[in-house]
Design a protein around this motif. Structure first.
Motif, PDB file in Angstrom:
ATOM      1  N   LEU A   1       0.810  -1.210   0.000  1.00  0.00           N
ATOM      2  CA  LEU A   1       0.000   0.000   0.000  1.00  0.00           C
ATOM      3  C   LEU A   1       0.848   1.266   0.000  1.00  0.00           C
ATOM      4  O   LEU A   1       0.493   2.251  -0.652  1.00  0.00           O
ATOM      5  N   THR A   2       1.946   1.253   0.749  1.00  0.00           N
ATOM      6  CA  THR A   2       2.822   2.427   0.861  1.00  0.00           C
ATOM      7  C   THR A   2       4.264   1.958   0.810  1.00  0.00           C
ATOM      8  O   THR A   2       4.625   0.970   1.465  1.00  0.00           O
ATOM      9  N   SER A   3       5.085   2.661   0.043  1.00  0.00           N
ATOM     10  CA  SER A   3       6.483   2.251  -0.119  1.00  0.00           C
ATOM     11  C   SER A   3       7.297   2.482   1.147  1.00  0.00           C
ATOM     12  O   SER A   3       8.251   1.753   1.415  1.00  0.00           O
ATOM     13  N   PHE A   4       6.934   3.488   1.932  1.00  0.00           N
ATOM     14  CA  PHE A   4       7.668   3.735   3.172  1.00  0.00           C
ATOM     15  C   PHE A   4       6.807   4.551   4.123  1.00  0.00           C
ATOM     16  O   PHE A   4       6.214   5.558   3.731  1.00  0.00           O
ATOM     17  N   VAL A   5       6.754   4.089   5.377  1.00  0.00           N
ATOM     18  CA  VAL A   5       6.048   4.798   6.446  1.00  0.00           C
ATOM     19  C   VAL A   5       7.094   5.391   7.375  1.00  0.00           C
ATOM     20  O   VAL A   5       7.903   4.659   7.955  1.00  0.00           O
ATOM     21  N   TRP A   6       7.065   6.698   7.529  1.00  0.00           N
ATOM     22  CA  TRP A   6       8.122   7.363   8.291  1.00  0.00           C
ATOM     23  C   TRP A   6       7.973   7.157   9.785  1.00  0.00           C
ATOM     24  O   TRP A   6       6.922   7.411  10.373  1.00  0.00           O
ATOM     25  N   SER A   7       9.047   6.637  10.386  1.00  0.00           N
ATOM     26  CA  SER A   7       9.191   6.537  11.839  1.00  0.00           C
ATOM     27  C   SER A   7      10.664   6.301  12.120  1.00  0.00           C
ATOM     28  O   SER A   7      11.424   5.920  11.221  1.00  0.00           O
ATOM     29  N   VAL A   8      11.073   6.527  13.349  1.00  0.00           N
ATOM     30  CA  VAL A   8      12.486   6.357  13.698  1.00  0.00           C
ATOM     31  C   VAL A   8      12.919   4.920  13.475  1.00  0.00           C
ATOM     32  O   VAL A   8      13.966   4.644  12.869  1.00  0.00           O
ATOM     33  N   ASN A   9      12.105   3.966  13.948  1.00  0.00           N
ATOM     34  CA  ASN A   9      12.460   2.555  13.799  1.00  0.00           C
ATOM     35  C   ASN A   9      12.521   2.156  12.329  1.00  0.00           C
ATOM     36  O   ASN A   9      13.430   1.424  11.919  1.00  0.00           O
ATOM     37  N   ASN A  10      11.572   2.637  11.524  1.00  0.00           N
ATOM     38  CA  ASN A  10      11.564   2.271  10.106  1.00  0.00           C
ATOM     39  C   ASN A  10      12.772   2.834   9.367  1.00  0.00           C
ATOM     40  O   ASN A  10      13.330   2.177   8.477  1.00  0.00           O
ATOM     41  N   VAL A  11      13.193   4.047   9.719  1.00  0.00           N
ATOM     42  CA  VAL A  11      14.378   4.624   9.090  1.00  0.00           C
ATOM     43  C   VAL A  11      15.612   3.793   9.423  1.00  0.00           C
ATOM     44  O   VAL A  11      16.443   3.483   8.551  1.00  0.00           O
ATOM     45  N   ILE A  12      15.733   3.400  10.704  1.00  0.00           N
ATOM     46  CA  ILE A  12      16.880   2.592  11.125  1.00  0.00           C
ATOM     47  C   ILE A  12      16.877   1.245  10.422  1.00  0.00           C
ATOM     48  O   ILE A  12      17.901   0.792   9.888  1.00  0.00           O
ATOM     49  N   GLU A  13      15.723   0.580  10.400  1.00  0.00           N
ATOM     50  CA  GLU A  13      15.650  -0.747   9.788  1.00  0.00           C
ATOM     51  C   GLU A  13      15.876  -0.684   8.277  1.00  0.00           C
ATOM     52  O   GLU A  13      16.495  -1.579   7.702  1.00  0.00           O
ATOM     53  N   ARG A  14      15.393   0.372   7.619  1.00  0.00           N
ATOM     54  CA  ARG A  14      15.618   0.489   6.176  1.00  0.00           C
ATOM     55  C   ARG A  14      17.109   0.709   5.887  1.00  0.00           C
ATOM     56  O   ARG A  14      17.654   0.160   4.917  1.00  0.00           O
ATOM     57  N   CYS A  15      17.778   1.507   6.735  1.00  0.00           N
ATOM     58  CA  CYS A  15      19.222   1.706   6.558  1.00  0.00           C
ATOM     59  C   CYS A  15      19.983   0.396   6.747  1.00  0.00           C
ATOM     60  O   CYS A  15      20.920   0.091   5.991  1.00  0.00           O
ATOM     61  N   ARG A  16      19.587  -0.386   7.738  1.00  0.00           N
ATOM     62  CA  ARG A  16      20.221  -1.683   7.943  1.00  0.00           C
ATOM     63  C   ARG A  16      19.962  -2.610   6.759  1.00  0.00           C
ATOM     64  O   ARG A  16      20.844  -3.371   6.345  1.00  0.00           O
TER      65      ARG A  16
END
Length: 358
Positions: A204-219
């Motif tokens: 539904l959405t390519s990315f949902v902004w949150s601190v945890n999601n940013v960290i996990e996407r970088c990893r």
């Protein structure tokens, strides 16, 4: 302080030996009782010291505090559970990918944060907020109704039809306790993704902004870069474990070698060695002042924990290091016994807060 820390640990240990948890009302009443005792004996504190009862009172208070602290966290972790009547039923859920997907020969596994259910939106109240899902690939030797795997990445919002069950694991003595590990991660249900039903499995959405999601996407991106740089390399799983803390690609044969040579903790507590290097470089900026040292060391620890994931050891270690830096900035020395015991107590509080109930 050292005797108080030991009493705190014994209180948590005592909780872990109980067959059932005490009610929240009893725990809250016990905590209020401790507060009343502390205020009640405040004016007699010097007298208690003369009678040598002060140390006994401190030990007793910290013992009860450890028991109550771990009990409250256990109630918090166990509060969410999957309703029995929902086990084995196909449910359409909407939520986000919460961690690094684990790739295995038959498909992928990942944690899923549930936001809502379809078509009955009230059903979400009877589901755990975090579930572990397996998405199996279709092959010639499997059920043709098995869903085709999507391109899942951390932070994406998906609509999925799932079939859930409560966490179950083997009860082999001295073996890995899968249920306890899931409880530590606050995962209260596991399941598989089913084929498209009334609602299609779709992103539904390519990315949902949150601190945890940013960290996990970088990893996730860093792990992909490692795989791209070392394709088909036999030790790529070890490199990934050391860099981003994802140990699921390390083969069991490698674990046996690590354990026999005594270096298993370098991979199982990934980031410890990185933090040690960061601590060695932090004092080189000491000439700028104490605040610079504190900020640099805390930033190094925080960066390492973000890259490797805020697990139990990482969370406790972060607060432990932060406490040490504050003690240092206040004029203390990292070699002081009192400073070391303060660090250890902070580590215990946050570590037992994460997994003391297990």
């Amino acid at each position: 302080m050292r005797s108080a820390i030991i009493a705190f640990v014994l209180g948590v240990t005592c909780l872990q030996q109980q067959a059932a948890l005490l009610g929240c009302g009893i725990l809250i009443a016990s905590f209020l009782f401790l507060v009343v005792v502390l205020f009640g004996v405040g004016k007699y504190w010097s007298f208690l010291w003369l009678l040598r009862l002060r140390q006994l009172l401190i030990v007793s208070i910290f013992f009860l505090l450890g028991f109550i602290w771990a009990s409250l966290f256990a109630h918090w972790y166990l509060d969410e559970e999957l309703a029995h009547e929902l086990e084995g039923q196909d449910i359409t859920v909407v939520g986000t990918i919460d961690n690094l997907p684990s790739i295995f020969p038959q498909g992928e596994r990942f944690n899923f944060l549930v936001e809502k259910t379809l078509p009955d939106t009230l059903l979400v109240a009877r589901l755990p907020s975090k579930i572990a899902l397996s998405w199996y690939a279709r092959s010639q030797n499997t059920d043709p109704d098995v869903a085709v795997i999507g391109d899942v990445k951390p932070g994406q919002r998906w609509q999925l039809t799932v079939r859930l069950k409560r966490p179950y694991g083997n009860a082999n003595p001295m073996g890995f306790d899968y249920e306890v590990w899931l409880l530590e991660q606050r995962v209260r249900a596991t399941g598989t993704i089913r084929p498209n039903g009334a609602f299609k499995n779709q992103q539904l959405t390519s990315f949902v902004w949150s601190v945890n999601n940013v960290i996990e996407r970088c990893r996730f991106m860093l792990r992909d870069r490692i795989h791209a740089a070392l394709p088909e390399h036999p030790y790529v799983g070890i490199i990934v474990a050391l860099v981003v803390g994802d140990q699921r690609e390390v083969a069991q044969s490698d674990w046996k070698i690590f354990n026999r040579t005594g270096i298993g903790h370098l991979v199982s507590i990934s980031g410890l060695h990185i933090t040690m290097v960061a601590g060695l470089f932090a004092p080189f900026v000491f000439y700028r002042g104490t605040i610079t040292f504190v900020c640099t060391s805390a930033q190094d620890r925080c960066n390492c924990r973000c890259i490797n994931g805020f697990g139990v050891c990482g969370t406790g270690g972060f607060w432990c290091t932060s406490t040490a830096n504050l003690i240092y900035a206040d004029g203390g020395s990292n070699s002081d016994v009192d400073g070391a015991t303060d660090q250890y107590f902070i580590y215990l509080v946050f570590s037992f807060g994460c997994c003391g109930c297990t």
